[in-house]
Design an enzyme around this catalytic site. Sequence first.
Site, PDB file in Angstrom:
ATOM      1  N   ARG A  48      85.617 -55.514 -20.699  1.00  0.00           N
ATOM      2  CA  ARG A  48      85.744 -56.717 -19.863  1.00  0.00           C
ATOM      3  C   ARG A  48      87.039 -57.420 -20.248  1.00  0.00           C
ATOM      4  O   ARG A  48      87.727 -57.008 -21.191  1.00  0.00           O
ATOM      5  CB  ARG A  48      84.512 -57.652 -19.968  1.00  0.00           C
ATOM      6  CG  ARG A  48      83.714 -57.668 -21.229  1.00  0.00           C
ATOM      7  CD  ARG A  48      84.409 -58.224 -22.414  1.00  0.00           C
ATOM      8  NE  ARG A  48      84.996 -59.522 -22.156  1.00  0.00           N
ATOM      9  CZ  ARG A  48      86.008 -60.029 -22.802  1.00  0.00           C
ATOM     10  NH1 ARG A  48      86.569 -59.350 -23.809  1.00  0.00           N
ATOM     11  NH2 ARG A  48      86.510 -61.213 -22.498  1.00  0.00           N
ATOM     12  N   GLY A  49      87.352 -58.509 -19.523  1.00  0.00           N
ATOM     13  CA  GLY A  49      88.646 -59.161 -19.698  1.00  0.00           C
ATOM     14  C   GLY A  49      89.583 -58.635 -18.620  1.00  0.00           C
ATOM     15  O   GLY A  49      89.665 -57.416 -18.404  1.00  0.00           O
ATOM     16  N   ALA A  50      90.283 -59.549 -17.942  1.00  0.00           N
ATOM     17  CA  ALA A  50      91.037 -59.175 -16.738  1.00  0.00           C
ATOM     18  C   ALA A  50      92.041 -58.036 -16.965  1.00  0.00           C
ATOM     19  O   ALA A  50      91.995 -57.015 -16.260  1.00  0.00           O
ATOM     20  CB  ALA A  50      91.729 -60.421 -16.161  1.00  0.00           C
ATOM     21  N   ARG A  89      84.246 -55.484 -10.185  1.00  0.00           N
ATOM     22  CA  ARG A  89      84.173 -56.925 -10.500  1.00  0.00           C
ATOM     23  C   ARG A  89      85.156 -57.638  -9.573  1.00  0.00           C
ATOM     24  O   ARG A  89      86.322 -57.258  -9.510  1.00  0.00           O
ATOM     25  CB  ARG A  89      84.487 -57.183 -11.977  1.00  0.00           C
ATOM     26  CG  ARG A  89      83.431 -56.586 -12.906  1.00  0.00           C
ATOM     27  CD  ARG A  89      83.536 -57.165 -14.306  1.00  0.00           C
ATOM     28  NE  ARG A  89      83.049 -58.529 -14.372  1.00  0.00           N
ATOM     29  CZ  ARG A  89      83.230 -59.310 -15.448  1.00  0.00           C
ATOM     30  NH1 ARG A  89      83.900 -58.858 -16.497  1.00  0.00           N
ATOM     31  NH2 ARG A  89      82.750 -60.547 -15.464  1.00  0.00           N
ATOM     32  N   GLN A 193      80.876 -64.208 -25.358  1.00  0.00           N
ATOM     33  CA  GLN A 193      82.114 -63.487 -25.684  1.00  0.00           C
ATOM     34  C   GLN A 193      82.875 -64.175 -26.823  1.00  0.00           C
ATOM     35  O   GLN A 193      83.585 -63.518 -27.583  1.00  0.00           O
ATOM     36  CB  GLN A 193      83.033 -63.395 -24.445  1.00  0.00           C
ATOM     37  CG  GLN A 193      82.544 -62.429 -23.379  1.00  0.00           C
ATOM     38  CD  GLN A 193      81.715 -63.129 -22.314  1.00  0.00           C
ATOM     39  OE1 GLN A 193      81.030 -64.112 -22.594  1.00  0.00           O
ATOM     40  NE2 GLN A 193      81.740 -62.622 -21.097  1.00  0.00           N
ATOM     41  N   ASP A 234      91.526 -65.141 -15.003  1.00  0.00           N
ATOM     42  CA  ASP A 234      91.120 -63.947 -14.254  1.00  0.00           C
ATOM     43  C   ASP A 234      91.856 -63.833 -12.934  1.00  0.00           C
ATOM     44  O   ASP A 234      92.022 -62.741 -12.405  1.00  0.00           O
ATOM     45  CB  ASP A 234      89.607 -63.946 -14.029  1.00  0.00           C
ATOM     46  CG  ASP A 234      88.906 -63.608 -15.330  1.00  0.00           C
ATOM     47  OD1 ASP A 234      88.720 -64.522 -16.155  1.00  0.00           O
ATOM     48  OD2 ASP A 234      88.614 -62.418 -15.552  1.00  0.00           O
ATOM     49  N   LYS A 245      86.705 -67.885 -17.219  1.00  0.00           N
ATOM     50  CA  LYS A 245      85.296 -67.877 -17.639  1.00  0.00           C
ATOM     51  C   LYS A 245      84.631 -69.235 -17.395  1.00  0.00           C
ATOM     52  O   LYS A 245      85.207 -70.278 -17.679  1.00  0.00           O
ATOM     53  CB  LYS A 245      85.224 -67.494 -19.117  1.00  0.00           C
ATOM     54  CG  LYS A 245      83.850 -67.437 -19.729  1.00  0.00           C
ATOM     55  CD  LYS A 245      82.849 -66.598 -18.963  1.00  0.00           C
ATOM     56  CE  LYS A 245      83.295 -65.175 -18.763  1.00  0.00           C
ATOM     57  NZ  LYS A 245      82.429 -64.447 -17.781  1.00  0.00           N
TER      58      LYS A 245
HETATM   59  O1  MRU Z   1      83.419 -61.881 -17.905  1.00  0.00           O
HETATM   60  P1  MRU Z   1      84.571 -61.547 -18.793  1.00  0.00           P
HETATM   61  O2  MRU Z   1      84.196 -61.424 -20.228  1.00  0.00           O
HETATM   62  O3  MRU Z   1      85.353 -60.356 -18.281  1.00  0.00           O
HETATM   63  O4  MRU Z   1      85.533 -62.806 -18.667  1.00  0.00           O
HETATM   64  C1  MRU Z   1      86.785 -62.768 -19.297  1.00  0.00           C
HETATM   65  C2  MRU Z   1      87.541 -64.024 -19.157  1.00  0.00           C
HETATM   66  O5  MRU Z   1      87.169 -64.934 -18.469  1.00  0.00           O
HETATM   67  C3  MRU Z   1      88.867 -64.067 -19.852  1.00  0.00           C
HETATM   68  O6  MRU Z   1      89.171 -65.367 -20.223  1.00  0.00           O
HETATM   69  C4  MRU Z   1      89.946 -63.577 -18.875  1.00  0.00           C
HETATM   70  O7  MRU Z   1      89.606 -62.330 -18.334  1.00  0.00           O
HETATM   71  C5  MRU Z   1      91.259 -63.476 -19.527  1.00  0.00           C
HETATM   72  S1  MRU Z   1      91.304 -62.115 -20.660  1.00  0.00           S
HETATM   73  C6  MRU Z   1      92.833 -61.953 -21.325  1.00  0.00           C
END
Ligand code: MRU
Length: 349
Positions: A48-50, A89, A193, A234, A245
């Site tokens: 996960r994470g963009a 996603r 997270q 994201d 998030k």
């Molecule tokens: O649902 P997630 O864990 O994928 O959410 C991730 C976030 O909101 C991060 O802050 C975002 O993707 C930036 S990651 C460098």
Amino acid sequence: MTADIEPIRRVGDVVEILDQRKLPASVEWITCTTGCDVREAIVTLAIRGAPAIGIAGLYGLWLEAQRLHDQENFLGQLRQSAESIRHARPTAVNLAWAIDGALSEINGLDANQVGDRLRTMADTLKMRDQQDNRLMGEWGAGLFAGPVRILTHCNTGSLATAGFGTALGVVRSLHQKGWIREVLVDETRPLLQGARLTAWELHHDGIPARLVTDSMAGHLMALGQVDAVIVGADRIAHNGDTANKIGTYGLAVLARYHAIPFYIAAPISTFDPDTPHGDQIPIEERSPDEVRSILGKNIAPNAMPVYNPAFDVTPHFLISAIITERGVAYEPLEQSLHSLANPHQDLGS
Ligand code: MRU
């Protein structure tokens, strides 16, 4: 400095994904041999994470190209798989950006060239993301003049990217200068997270940090214990409105009330010039069970109705600046982001 943690790696003809659902209790890798395996890992938040899901999506497409390569209507089937991975996603634009970039890059190639091309693109994107995060870290550290206490939310570190991180990359750069007094880590309900992943990364690097629950941020700001908030993104709309998030918007409002700078750190690939305003960003809603339970243990009645948006949108006027790998964008964000952005860059070159 310790070596970067990597959330995804290519090993010969397969892709291995570090299963983030298991952290910090155990370090386990999932072996993916098809695009479906990668899609499943993205949907279930094993990765996960963009930026990380953009890279994973591209590796997933490469796996599909290898698998389908001798079949009839190869390109048609590959496009179908691309579509399915692309929608795994909806909020983080990096996933769609990576898949769309790949599809336009392979347009017109012979079927037997596509696999190699996709593999090179995925490897290149991963390497560039690591480099960009270090640049972002330097730009971000340049915003401070001495030791600071940073509050952060969710996980934006090595695990959310190809390595080093975005907001957590800025924290790492500040730490390398000896300028981190303390990182305050929001636990980040519902999926924790912050508690599970950010705390693990900071501990791994020996960066001073304290874990707090999400509801403590305002109290800490009122006590004068937060010098700046730095979070990731994201999707950043054309006008600078930023999806991140769930809980980020509340932090931005609190930061403004307490006159604390609120920074977003994100690569240019998270900027989506095709979405004019934040209210047009699709917000992913996830399973009610994520709210009704913590780490698989029920904390609410089974039948309790739940609302579970995974992201919220912070309006551009609450953002002090957006830190990118190409520099720092200030208000008016619409203009400054536009001049930093080059959304059609060639991933393969
Ligand atoms: O649902 P997630 O864990 O994928 O959410 C991730 C976030 O909101 C991060 O802050 C975002 O993707 C930036 S990651 C460098």
